[in-house]
Design a protein around this motif. Structure first.
Motif, short mmCIF file in Angstrom:
data_model
loop_
_atom_site.label_atom_id
_atom_site.label_comp_id
_atom_site.label_asym_id
_atom_site.label_seq_id
_atom_site.Cartn_x
_atom_site.Cartn_y
_atom_site.Cartn_z
N GLN A 101 0.85 -1.20 0.00
CA GLN A 101 0.00 0.00 0.00
C GLN A 101 0.88 1.24 0.00
OE1 GLN A 101 -3.05 0.07 2.99
NE2 GLN A 101 -3.77 2.12 2.38
N LEU A 102 0.63 2.14 -0.95
CA LEU A 102 1.49 3.32 -1.08
C LEU A 102 0.86 4.56 -0.46
CD1 LEU A 102 2.68 2.87 -4.80
CD2 LEU A 102 3.77 2.04 -2.72
N THR A 103 -0.47 4.72 -0.58
CA THR A 103 -1.11 5.91 0.00
C THR A 103 -2.08 5.49 1.10
OG1 THR A 103 -2.95 5.92 -1.56
CG2 THR A 103 -0.95 7.14 -2.21
N HIS A 104 -2.25 6.40 2.05
CA HIS A 104 -3.10 6.09 3.20
C HIS A 104 -4.04 7.25 3.46
CE1 HIS A 104 -0.36 2.71 4.13
NE2 HIS A 104 0.56 3.53 3.65
N GLY A 105 -4.98 7.03 4.38
CA GLY A 105 -5.87 8.13 4.76
C GLY A 105 -7.27 7.91 4.25
N TYR A 106 -8.10 8.97 4.40
CA TYR A 106 -9.51 8.83 4.11
C TYR A 106 -9.89 9.39 2.74
CZ TYR A 106 -9.82 7.54 8.97
OH TYR A 106 -9.64 6.90 10.15
N SER A 107 -8.94 9.95 2.04
CA SER A 107 -9.25 10.55 0.74
C SER A 107 -9.40 9.48 -0.33
CB SER A 107 -8.14 11.52 0.34
OG SER A 107 -6.93 10.82 0.27
N ILE A 108 -9.90 9.91 -1.48
CA ILE A 108 -9.96 9.01 -2.64
C ILE A 108 -8.69 9.22 -3.45
CG2 ILE A 108 -11.19 8.52 -4.81
CD1 ILE A 108 -13.74 9.59 -3.40
N ASP A 109 -7.89 8.17 -3.57
CA ASP A 109 -6.67 8.23 -4.38
C ASP A 109 -6.84 7.25 -5.53
OD1 ASP A 109 -5.75 9.90 -2.38
OD2 ASP A 109 -4.59 8.32 -1.39
N THR A 110 -6.62 7.75 -6.76
CA THR A 110 -6.84 6.87 -7.92
C THR A 110 -5.96 7.29 -9.10
OG1 THR A 110 -8.52 5.89 -9.34
CG2 THR A 110 -8.82 8.21 -8.76
N GLU A 111 -6.07 6.53 -10.19
CA GLU A 111 -5.39 6.81 -11.46
C GLU A 111 -3.88 6.99 -11.30
OE1 GLU A 111 -9.33 9.04 -13.30
OE2 GLU A 111 -7.63 10.23 -12.62
N PRO A 112 -3.20 5.98 -10.78
CA PRO A 112 -1.74 6.09 -10.66
C PRO A 112 -1.08 6.08 -12.04
CG PRO A 112 -2.40 3.87 -10.15
CD PRO A 112 -3.67 4.66 -10.33
N ALA A 113 0.05 6.81 -12.16
CA ALA A 113 0.83 6.82 -13.42
C ALA A 113 2.31 6.82 -13.05
CB ALA A 113 0.49 8.05 -14.25
N TRP A 114 3.03 5.80 -13.55
CA TRP A 114 4.42 5.64 -13.19
C TRP A 114 5.30 6.60 -13.98
CZ3 TRP A 114 3.84 0.53 -10.76
CH2 TRP A 114 4.80 0.30 -9.75
N ALA A 115 6.28 7.17 -13.29
CA ALA A 115 7.26 8.00 -14.00
C ALA A 115 8.14 7.11 -14.86
CB ALA A 115 8.11 8.78 -13.01
N PRO A 116 8.61 7.60 -16.02
CA PRO A 116 9.46 6.78 -16.90
C PRO A 116 10.72 6.28 -16.20
CG PRO A 116 8.69 8.72 -18.07
CD PRO A 116 8.28 8.89 -16.64
N ASN A 117 11.23 7.04 -15.20
CA ASN A 117 12.42 6.57 -14.49
C ASN A 117 12.07 5.66 -13.31
OD1 ASN A 117 11.52 8.26 -12.47
ND2 ASN A 117 13.08 9.82 -12.80
N GLY A 118 10.76 5.42 -13.09
CA GLY A 118 10.32 4.48 -12.08
C GLY A 118 10.45 4.96 -10.64
N GLN A 119 10.85 6.19 -10.44
CA GLN A 119 11.13 6.65 -9.08
C GLN A 119 9.96 7.34 -8.40
OE1 GLN A 119 14.64 9.01 -9.59
NE2 GLN A 119 15.89 7.23 -10.11
N SER A 120 8.92 7.64 -9.17
CA SER A 120 7.77 8.31 -8.55
C SER A 120 6.48 7.93 -9.27
CB SER A 120 7.97 9.83 -8.56
OG SER A 120 8.03 10.29 -9.89
N LEU A 121 5.39 8.27 -8.67
CA LEU A 121 4.06 8.02 -9.23
C LEU A 121 3.27 9.32 -9.18
CD1 LEU A 121 2.55 4.86 -7.48
CD2 LEU A 121 2.99 5.08 -9.92
N LEU A 122 2.48 9.53 -10.20
CA LEU A 122 1.49 10.60 -10.12
C LEU A 122 0.14 9.92 -9.84
CD1 LEU A 122 2.32 12.85 -13.23
CD2 LEU A 122 2.85 13.33 -10.83
N PHE A 123 -0.71 10.57 -9.07
CA PHE A 123 -2.06 10.03 -8.89
C PHE A 123 -3.03 11.17 -8.61
CE2 PHE A 123 -2.48 10.39 -4.27
CZ PHE A 123 -1.16 10.49 -3.85
N THR A 124 -4.32 10.84 -8.76
CA THR A 124 -5.35 11.84 -8.53
C THR A 124 -5.90 11.64 -7.12
OG1 THR A 124 -5.95 11.59 -10.85
CG2 THR A 124 -7.48 12.83 -9.48
N SER A 125 -6.07 12.74 -6.39
CA SER A 125 -6.61 12.62 -5.04
C SER A 125 -7.50 13.82 -4.74
CB SER A 125 -5.48 12.53 -4.02
OG SER A 125 -6.01 12.53 -2.71
N ASN A 126 -8.50 13.58 -3.89
CA ASN A 126 -9.37 14.68 -3.50
C ASN A 126 -9.01 15.17 -2.09
OD1 ASN A 126 -10.28 12.63 -1.93
ND2 ASN A 126 -12.47 12.98 -2.34
N ARG A 127 -7.81 14.80 -1.62
CA ARG A 127 -7.41 15.13 -0.25
C ARG A 127 -7.36 16.64 0.00
NH1 ARG A 127 -2.03 12.06 0.45
NH2 ARG A 127 -3.23 10.52 -0.71
#
Lengths: 448, 261
Positions: A298-324
């Motif tokens: 599990q990468l993200t925690h909490g009560y928000s909605i986290d979705t639509e992950p997208a991996w960075a080309p270098n693999g070191q980070s992720l972008l995602f959508t959240s309503n936090r």
């Protein structure tokens, strides 16, 4: 007499030196034009409209190059010159017609359902050094000189391949005409239930192939980095599961089918992991799933909605959508320190991010003043450029060369696919199909 | 008649005077000596002897004889002396003649030498003149050159600012002409730059374009070359002197800014 000669020599020398003294005036050009390159495509000798789709090879190439936005294709009219060999290419003629390059070719039947296609691309502003070999490439006006043996069914792929070669030669960027697009086609029927199809087609919309037909929704197709597998969400059996399907064999397997949401799968750049969304803790959260071991993190925690992950080309980070933060915005998760930072601050709705190949920017769905559009953000400056905004633009997916974006939009009350160049200059709509198209996913480069 | 240098005039005069003296001596002195004969004295003595005895006569005769002998001896001696004198004079003359001959020879030699010297001098003079002329010529040339360059400098100085302005104006026009034809390839990085050497004909027609430094992106290099040829003929000054600045251009091309049309 002698003196006179000496004086003459001196004068000549003087002229010589004065000439060499003011040799080569320095100039620096730093501004050019972002415009399409004019190219002439001469119909190939002996070509017929026998390419699947009832087109000729040069028609397919013309379409490819024209749609890329990088080229302005000119086809010689009836009275124009139609060179068939390199010797017949009249440099001066094409220069006058405002053309930079000329494509010529021929098709020759060499056996039963076997054809030899030869193509030559000539730059009309390159001065040949007169030799046949052209020691340095700089003095060789013939940029491309290739020959292929194919059967009739291979004509379309070959045409796309030739487009790729020309594109790469003239822009310095790898072409994407041989890549594919996966998408979901929804066929609505008044009398019967809707049908959902997972399809793959050429980027120009031709050659659609159906991978899966379902009466329940299919969502979020995602390509594996090697282009051999497709992950997607299917609601077969009235529950969401993530599937992984091999494109060559058609075989598929369930990756996750946890209770609740199993959604938005994306492959890590090395193809060993999937980032996905699960509701194991009650709220949609981002997880990393190891394909070999089946280990879930599990990468993200909490009560928000986290979705639509997208991996960075270098693999070191992720972008995602959240309503936090109250509204849907893009956040970035860093694998090294597990830090999460917000990256979008403009607009009240930013979602469905996907990285550009250079790690320096990303594309997303962006809403401003109630209109949905597609925007690009520069991760270094935080600047946002809206590329297209027709009100219902969604699900952008970036071409593997980072030059074009395919997205879903609405046209004539139907969902269609459209493209926009990464600089927003070129916009085009793909041929509509029967039904509504959504969630396009651009494949990686497929030919090795 | 050869001119006698002053340094030889005195000795020559002395020599001539000596000669005259000698000749005078030879012609005048010798005849006077011939005329001085002792005749009358012996005549009177012989008359007296008649009156004396034999012995006396004998004595007398002997005396006379002795006297005669003495006289003869004296005469002989005198003759000898005269002869000796003549011989001496002759010798002196010969000596003098010899001396004159030597002198003459010397003179001839001197003359010859002088002629030679003269010739030499003339040659030298010619040579020196030649050298001088050459030097003068060189100096003149140098001066002319200096003047020319000074004029040129002045001219260029006077028109440099004006010329620079004109050159810059044409430079800008050339860049504009090429830039308007330069379709930057989509994949070109802003940091990339290529350098072309362009040769122009009067009127601005592009004769030759040579890539001297590649950007590393063949498509970018090619796009720049196409732009250069497309912009031909480039705007260049009509004035031949001004155009000389534009015979060869070294164009650096880099897509720092890309304008969308």
């Amino acid at each position: 007499m002698l003196m006179r000669h000496i004086r003459l020599v001196l004068i000549v020398l003087g002229i010589f030196f004065s000439l060499s003294a003011n040799a080569a005036l320095d100039l620096e050009l730093t501004q050019g034009i972002d415009a399409a390159v004019p190219i002439a495509i001469v119909p190939f000798v002996n070509e017929k409209p026998n390419v699947p789709g009832k087109q000729t090879i040069t028609q397919v190439i013309t379409n490819d190059l024209q749609n890329s936005g990088q080229f302005r294709v000119k086809t010689p009219g009836l009275l124009g010159q139609m060179p068939t060999t390199l010797d017949q290419v009249d440099i001066k003629y094409w220069q006058k017609r405002g053309v930079d390059d000329v494509l010529i070719g021929s098709v020759k039947k060499i056996g039963f359902n076997r054809y030899r296609v030869a193509v030559q691309l000539v730059n009309v502003f390159t001065k040949s050094d007169g030799t046949q070999k052209h020691k340095d490439a700089e003095s060789n006006p013939t940029l491309v000189n290739l020959s292929f043996d194919v059967n009739k069914n291979g004509f379309r792929d070959l045409a796309h391949h030739i487009s790729d070669v020309i594109y790469q030669k003239l822009t310095g960027v790898r072409g994407i005409f041989s890549t594919k697009v996966a998408y979901i086609l929804v066929k609505k029927n008044k009398h019967r239930a809707s049908k959902y199809l997972l399809e793959i087609s050429d980027v120009d919309g031709f050659n659609p192939q159906t991978l899966l037909v379902s009466k329940q929704p299919i969502m979020s197709p995602a390509w594996s980095p090697n282009g051999k597998n497709l992950a997607y969400v299917s609601f077969e059996g009235h529950r969401a599961s993530i599937y992984l399907q091999n494109l060559a064999t058609g075989k598929r397997e369930v990756v996750t089918d946890y209770p609740g949401i199993n959604g938005a799968p994306t492959f890590s750049p090395d193809g060993t992991k999937l980032a996905l969304v699960l509701t194991r803790t009650g709220n949609p959260k981002i997880y990393s799933y190891d394909l070999a071991s089946g280990k879930l993190t599990q990468l993200t925690h909490g009560y928000s909605i986290d979705t639509e992950p997208a991996w960075a080309p270098n693999g070191q980070s992720l972008l995602f959508t959240s309503n936090r933060g109250g509204t849907p915005q893009i956040y970035r998760y860093n694998f090294a320190d597990k830090n999460i930072v917000r990256v979008t601050f403009e607009g009240n709705y930013n979602a469905r991010a996907s990285f550009l190949p250079n790690d320096k920017g990303f594309i997303m769905m962006h809403r401003e003043t109630g209109m949905f559009g597609i925007a690009r953000e520069n991760l270094e400056t935080g600047n946002i450029q809206v590329l297209v905004q027709t009100g219902a633009d969604e699900s952008p997916s970036v071409a593997p060369n980072g030059k074009m974006i395919i997205y879903a939009t609405e046209y004539g009350e139907r969902g269609v696919l459209a493209m926009v160049s990464v600089d927003g200059r070129i916009k085009l709509r793909l041929p509509a199909q029967e039904g509504s198209v959504r969630e396009p996913a651009w494949s990686p480069f497929l030919t090795v | 008649m050869p001119k006698i240098p002053s340094s030889y005039q005195v000795p020559l005069a002395i020599a001539v005077a000596l000669h005259i003296l000698l000749i005078a001596f030879l012609f005048i002195h010798i005849p006077t000596k011939n005329y001085r004969m002792p005749g009358p004295i012996s005549k009177t003595e012989s008359v007296k002897a008649v009156a004396v005895n034999a012995r006396q006569i004998n004595e007398q005769v002997a005396k006379i004889k002795r006297a005669e002998r003495r006289k003869k001896a004296v005469e002989r001696a005198r003759v000898r002396r005269a002869e000796a004198k003549v011989a001496a004079a002759k010798r002196a003359r010969i000596r003098e003649q010899k001396r004159v001959a030597i002198l003459k020879a010397q003179q001839r030699r001197i003359k010859k030498q002088r002629a030679l010297e003269k010739k030499h001098l003339a040659q030298l003079k010619q040579k020196r003149q030649k050298a001088l002329r050459a030097e003068q010529k060189a100096l003149q040339d140098k001066l002319l050159k200096q003047q020319l360059s000074a004029e040129k400098n002045q001219l260029s100085k006077a028109s440099t600012s004006q010329m620079r302005g004109t050159v810059n104006r044409y430079k800008a026009q050339i860049l504009q002409a090429i830039g308007q034809n330069w379709l930057v390839p989509g994949g070109a990085n802003k940091q990339l730059a290529c350098i072309y050497l362009i040769q122009l004909a009067p009127g601005g027609v592009v004769l030759n374009v040579k890539l001297v430094h590649s950007s590393g992106n063949a498509a970018l290099d090619r796009s720049a070359r196409v732009a250069i040829y497309k912009a031909s003929p480039l705007p260049v000054p009509k004035d031949a002197a001004l155009f000389d600045n534009f015979r060869e251009l070294r164009l650096t091309v880099s897509p720092k800014t890309v304008v969308t049309q």
